[in-house]
Every structure is written in structure tokens, then in C-alpha cells.
Design an enzyme around this catalytic site. Structure first.
Site, PDB file in Angstrom:
ATOM      1  N   LYS A 131       0.842  -1.206   0.000  1.00  0.00           N
ATOM      2  CA  LYS A 131       0.000   0.000   0.000  1.00  0.00           C
ATOM      3  C   LYS A 131       0.875   1.254   0.000  1.00  0.00           C
ATOM      4  O   LYS A 131       0.607   2.211  -0.727  1.00  0.00           O
ATOM      5  CB  LYS A 131      -0.936  -0.008   1.221  1.00  0.00           C
ATOM      6  CG  LYS A 131      -2.055  -1.028   1.104  1.00  0.00           C
ATOM      7  CD  LYS A 131      -2.797  -1.263   2.406  1.00  0.00           C
ATOM      8  CE  LYS A 131      -3.839  -2.373   2.221  1.00  0.00           C
ATOM      9  NZ  LYS A 131      -4.511  -2.772   3.460  1.00  0.00           N
ATOM     10  N   GLN A 161      -4.633  -1.216   9.708  1.00  0.00           N
ATOM     11  CA  GLN A 161      -4.528  -2.539   9.098  1.00  0.00           C
ATOM     12  C   GLN A 161      -5.121  -3.610  10.026  1.00  0.00           C
ATOM     13  O   GLN A 161      -4.762  -3.686  11.195  1.00  0.00           O
ATOM     14  CB  GLN A 161      -3.042  -2.842   8.796  1.00  0.00           C
ATOM     15  CG  GLN A 161      -2.808  -4.160   8.087  1.00  0.00           C
ATOM     16  CD  GLN A 161      -3.396  -4.182   6.677  1.00  0.00           C
ATOM     17  OE1 GLN A 161      -3.329  -3.215   5.922  1.00  0.00           O
ATOM     18  NE2 GLN A 161      -4.010  -5.307   6.319  1.00  0.00           N
ATOM     19  N   ASP A 203     -11.112   2.873   4.184  1.00  0.00           N
ATOM     20  CA  ASP A 203     -11.522   1.473   4.067  1.00  0.00           C
ATOM     21  C   ASP A 203     -13.040   1.337   3.945  1.00  0.00           C
ATOM     22  O   ASP A 203     -13.548   0.277   3.599  1.00  0.00           O
ATOM     23  CB  ASP A 203     -11.056   0.685   5.309  1.00  0.00           C
ATOM     24  CG  ASP A 203      -9.820  -0.155   5.030  1.00  0.00           C
ATOM     25  OD1 ASP A 203      -9.562  -0.451   3.852  1.00  0.00           O
ATOM     26  OD2 ASP A 203      -9.123  -0.507   6.002  1.00  0.00           O
TER      27      ASP A 203
END
Ligand code: NAD
Length: 280
Positions: free
Chosen positions: A52, A96, A119
Site C-alpha cells: 500500500k 490494518q 476502508d
């Protein structure tokens, strides 16, 4: 059979985003910023975060990774999120997952400002998506959706079967296809006759985590099949779809790897840039 080249589509998206970031920079003198919070040292998470970060840098985003040890206190993480929420140079925040057991995942998700929730897991974004309002959409289903739309513009009336009902994949995927006027069936571990459900589908999205669950004789001729699964097996990484069998019947199919995976990262960058544009 059309082999859906997610890697190529994702590279095209990243190229467009790179131009967009450069335009935004000349207009605002600022660049969108993505901050990833990583707790613990689980190998897969380390790899995902590195991917990422690399992708963010390549399109010109300002990217930062904040690392905590496995033993980090929940309070420390929540305080950091609060600080990032207030930081104007941060457009998107991603924590994460999975988190260590002693940290409450839902508390962490809800601590992230919905306007920086790249997200798309915050209840405000989940609610907006399911109400058909504008929202930040979780990256993997968004990637799947873009691949399907690239193949077929008009999805109205199509029968879509989603295998798996996770908040991460199955549920948001269903919402996106519902918005396109598909008739959507969400299946899960308690579904009876999964094969029969799949056989009805014009579009199948498999997000289960069971290697090669969806077999060739589960798939209608001319169906579009999107394989979200990433499963480590003795023969390497395989998806949730039996590729060799299904590729003989389906109209189009994503490979694993090289299908949905690269799209997930491209969509994360896209979401970060959208958050920046809304904030400015
Ligand atoms: P999850 O474990 O949260 O959810 C799995 C879902 O599958 C559950 O809803 C469960 O009810 C359903 N299920 C389990 N057994 C079933 C069965 N026999 N029949 C039908 N449904 C069944 O998983 P997830 O987070 O949604 O991930 C699914 C897969 O996608 C995993 O392999 C994961 O590694 C992969 N994944 C890939 C990407 C990507 O970028 N390509 C991103 C996220 C997850």
C-alpha cells in the site's frame, strides 16, 4: 473466455490517479496523504502495508506508516487516531486488520473520522452505502464492481450471487450490485444448495476463503465470475473458484493472483484522493 486482467485495469487506474494527484498539487499546492496504522508484526499485514505504501508513493500521495508493537494499548491507538483525524495533511486513515485480540476492532473503526475512513468500514459509510447515498466504499468490493462494470455497462435485471457475507466483502458487494438494479442473493456458510444458487447467477462474486469452492458445474454458461479469495495451499496461492474448471464455462473470470488483488490497492488510492477532494 475473457480473462479479466485486474493487474492491467489497476495499472490504468493508477496512471489516471497519478495525473489527478499532479493536477491537485498544482491547483492546491497540497497532495493527498494516506496514513496507515500497523499494530503488531504479522507477516501478511506487513506485506500488505508495504504494498500500500509503495503504491501510494508511486501515484504521488504523501504516505506514512505508523507502527506499534503487538503489546500497544488500545488507548494509545485511539489517541493517535484522534490526532490523525485533526491533522489537515492526512486525507485518509487506514488501520490494518486484523488487530491484536486485546484491541476492540469496532472501537477503532468507529474512532476514524467517516470523512477519512478510506476502508469504508465506519458505520456511517456502511449506512450511507446501504441507503444508496454517497459513501466511501470498501476497496475490494469497489475493485470488483469496477471490473464488472468494465465488462458490462448495464447490469439492470441481472441475477447476482454473492458467496460470503463478510462486512469487508460480501455485504458491500451486494449493496453495489443492488444499486445497479441487479437481483442479489447473498449466500453464506448456512446456505442450503449453494451450487443451485450459483447456477442461477449471471454474476458470481466469491469471497469465502475456501480454496476452489466454486466448481465448474456450479456456473451457468456465460456467467461473469469474480474471485476475491486468496488462499495459501500446497500448490501455491489459489482463489475461491476452481479456475481450470470454471474458465471452461464462464464468459469472464478473474485470475488469482492478478485479478481482484491489484484492484483493491488501486481503489484504496482512489478513496484517499476522493477524501482529499471532499476536504478541499
Ligand atoms: P470472512 O472469513 O470474513 O468471510 C467469509 C464468508 O464466507 C462468511 O460470510 C461465511 O459465512 C462464508 N462462508 C464460509 N463457508 C462457506 C461455505 N461453505 N459456503 C458459503 N459461504 C461460506 O472472509 P473475507 O474477509 O470476506 O475474505 C474472503 C476471502 O477473500 C479470503 O480468502 C481473503 O483472503 C480474501 N480477500 C481478498 C482480498 C483481495 O484484495 N483480493 C481482500 C480481502 C479478502
Amino acid at each position: 473466455m475473457i480473462l479479466i486482467d485486474g493487474k492491467k485495469v489497476a495499472a490504468e487506474i493508477r496512471e489516471e490517479l497519478k495525473k489527478e494527484v499532479s493536477d491537485l498539487k498544482s491547483k492546491t499546492n497540497k497532495v493527498p496523504g494516506l496514513t496507515v496504522v500497523l499494530i503488531g508484526d504479522m507477516a501478511p499485514s506487513q506485506i500488505y502495508v508495504r504494498m500500500k505504501e509503495k503504491a501510494a508513493n508511486e501515484v504521488g500521495l504523501k504516505s506514512e506508516v505508523i507502527r506499534y508493537p503487538d503489546s500497544a494499548e488500545e488507548k494509545t491507538v485511539l489517541e493517535k487516531i484522534d490526532e490523525l483525524n485533526k491533522d489537515k495533511s492526512v486525507s485518509g486513515i487506514l488501520v490494518q486488520l486484523p488487530l491484536p485480540k486485546h484491541i476492540d476492532k469496532q472501537k477503532v473503526i468507529e474512532a476514524i473520522s467517516p470523512t477519512k475512513d478510506v476502508d469504508g468500514f465506519h458505520p456511517a459509510n456502511v449506512g450511507n452505502l446501504s441507503s444508496g447515498y454517497e459513501s466511501i466504499v470498501p476497496c475490494t468490493p469497489l475493485g470488483c464492481y469496477l471490473l464488472i462494470k468494465k465488462l458490462e455497462k448495464n447490469l439492470s435485471g441481472k441475477k447476482a450471487v454473492i458467496v460470503g457475507r463478510s462486512n469487508l466483502n460480501g455485504k458491500p458487494m451486494a449493496q453495489l450490485l443492488l444499486k445497479e438494479n441487479c437481483t442479489v442473493t447473498i449466500t453464506h456458510s448456512k446456505t442450503k444448495d449453494l451450487k443451485d444458487e450459483c447456477l442461477e447467477a449471471d454474476i458470481i462474486v466469491a469471497a469465502v476463503g475456501i480454496p476452489e469452492l466454486v466448481k465448474g458445474d456450479w456456473v451457468k454458461k456465460d456467467a461473469i465470475v469474480i474471485d476475491v479469495g486468496i488462499n495459501k495451499t500446497d500448490k501455491g496461492i489459489v482463489g475461491d473458484v476452481a479456475f481450470d474448471e470454471v474458465s471452461k464455462v464462464a464468459k469472464a473470470l478473474t485470475p488469482v493472483p492478478g485479478g481482484v488483488g491489484p484492484m483493491t490497492i488501486a481503489c484504496l488510492l482512489k478513496n484517499t484522493i476522493e477524501c482529499f477532494k471532499k476536504a478541499h
